[in-house]
Motif scaffolding. Structure first.
Motif, mmCIF file in Angstrom:
data_model
loop_
_atom_site.group_PDB
_atom_site.id
_atom_site.type_symbol
_atom_site.label_atom_id
_atom_site.label_comp_id
_atom_site.label_asym_id
_atom_site.label_seq_id
_atom_site.Cartn_x
_atom_site.Cartn_y
_atom_site.Cartn_z
ATOM 1 N N LEU A 79 -6.124 1.206 -10.752
ATOM 2 C CA LEU A 79 -4.633 1.001 -11.014
ATOM 3 C C LEU A 79 -4.037 2.210 -11.360
ATOM 4 O O LEU A 79 -2.750 2.442 -11.102
ATOM 5 C CB LEU A 79 -4.536 0.322 -12.321
ATOM 6 N N THR A 80 -4.937 3.289 -11.692
ATOM 7 C CA THR A 80 -4.371 4.628 -12.094
ATOM 8 C C THR A 80 -4.903 5.907 -11.085
ATOM 9 O O THR A 80 -4.148 6.873 -10.854
ATOM 10 C CB THR A 80 -4.965 5.091 -13.374
ATOM 11 N N ALA A 81 -5.831 5.796 -10.180
ATOM 12 C CA ALA A 81 -6.542 6.543 -9.243
ATOM 13 C C ALA A 81 -7.387 5.982 -8.072
ATOM 14 O O ALA A 81 -7.819 4.793 -8.350
ATOM 15 C CB ALA A 81 -7.573 7.547 -10.323
ATOM 16 N N PRO A 82 -7.420 6.887 -7.050
ATOM 17 C CA PRO A 82 -8.180 6.526 -6.152
ATOM 18 C C PRO A 82 -9.542 6.248 -6.349
ATOM 19 O O PRO A 82 -10.172 7.075 -6.979
ATOM 20 C CB PRO A 82 -7.967 7.430 -5.002
ATOM 21 N N VAL A 83 -10.278 5.049 -5.884
ATOM 22 C CA VAL A 83 -11.530 4.797 -6.220
ATOM 23 C C VAL A 83 -12.348 3.743 -5.324
ATOM 24 O O VAL A 83 -11.639 3.189 -4.326
ATOM 25 C CB VAL A 83 -11.776 3.996 -7.542
ATOM 26 N N GLY A 84 -13.765 4.093 -5.086
ATOM 27 C CA GLY A 84 -14.326 3.429 -4.067
ATOM 28 C C GLY A 84 -14.919 4.124 -2.924
ATOM 29 O O GLY A 84 -14.162 5.255 -2.582
ATOM 30 N N GLU A 85 -15.997 3.695 -2.287
ATOM 31 C CA GLU A 85 -16.595 4.284 -1.249
ATOM 32 C C GLU A 85 -17.009 3.134 -0.222
ATOM 33 O O GLU A 85 -17.283 2.173 -0.514
ATOM 34 C CB GLU A 85 -17.535 5.469 -1.653
ATOM 35 N N GLY A 86 -17.092 3.648 1.047
ATOM 36 C CA GLY A 86 -17.712 2.620 1.967
ATOM 37 C C GLY A 86 -16.774 1.409 2.224
ATOM 38 O O GLY A 86 -15.556 1.375 2.560
ATOM 39 N N ASP A 87 -17.283 0.094 1.873
ATOM 40 C CA ASP A 87 -16.685 -1.097 2.202
ATOM 41 C C ASP A 87 -15.434 -1.368 1.354
ATOM 42 O O ASP A 87 -14.492 -2.156 1.760
ATOM 43 C CB ASP A 87 -17.651 -2.133 2.256
ATOM 44 N N PRO A 107 -18.346 -5.307 8.944
ATOM 45 C CA PRO A 107 -18.800 -5.131 10.437
ATOM 46 C C PRO A 107 -17.801 -5.763 11.429
ATOM 47 O O PRO A 107 -17.708 -5.078 12.416
ATOM 48 C CB PRO A 107 -20.249 -5.701 10.780
ATOM 49 N N SER A 108 -17.016 -6.967 10.961
ATOM 50 C CA SER A 108 -16.215 -7.608 12.127
ATOM 51 C C SER A 108 -14.796 -6.805 11.946
ATOM 52 O O SER A 108 -13.945 -7.108 12.764
ATOM 53 C CB SER A 108 -15.944 -8.937 11.535
#
Length: 160
Positions: A79-87, A107-108
């Motif tokens: 909600l306040t900052a970019p986050v996450g990796e991969g999928d 994968p699709s």
């Protein structure tokens, strides 16, 4: 172990699939269950009646419904900052807009969704009424499970 009055909550909303030239409205639901306190399920194609008491939870239909499992902390941070990796990646729009972007990769293929930050924020506040942030481990009863294992109360037929 803490006791929680309700087991979950649901927020039905619309995600907007961002395409090359148009956006497509996709009905979706954010689903939280205190039995799995770290996770939030995103059910796409869910346009059923609003059932916010969380007492029932049906798996996605065989009619093409799709479900993704996300971390509640990931949603909160996104909600306040970019986050996450991969999928899974999540980030707020610039300029103070009430928009959060959710990118999902499989994968699709991959999809980019736009959704309301206010809807996500309201949903997260409701989940925290059920299981406050930082108490998720208490809701799991990890200490009780560990004590049972140490007492020899295990379903392991080998006895190891």
């Amino acid at each position: 172990m803490a006791r929680y009055p309700r087991s979950g909550c649901t927020a039905r909303t619309t995600f907007h699939l961002v395409g090359p030239q148009t956006w497509t409205a996709v009905p979706a639901a954010l689903v939280y269950d205190s039995a799995d306190p770290f996770a939030v399920r995103v059910r796409f194609g869910d346009d059923g009646p609003d059932d916010v008491d969380g007492t029932t939870y049906d798996a996605p239909d065989d009619d093409g419904g799709v479900e993704w499992l996300l971390s509640r902390d990931l949603l909160r941070t996104g909600l306040t900052a970019p986050v996450g990796e991969g999928d899974v990646r999540l980030w707020p729009a610039r300029g103070g807009l009430d928009v959060v972007f959710l990118q999902l990769r499989a994968p699709s293929g991959e999809a980019l969704f736009e959704l309301s930050g206010a809807v996500v924020g309201d949903f997260l506040r409701e989940t925290e009424l059920l299981v406050p942030a930082g108490t998720e481990s208490d809701a799991l009863g990890v200490d009780d499970e560990l004590s049972a294992l140490l007492r020899g109360g295990t379903d392991n037929p080998t006895g190891r």
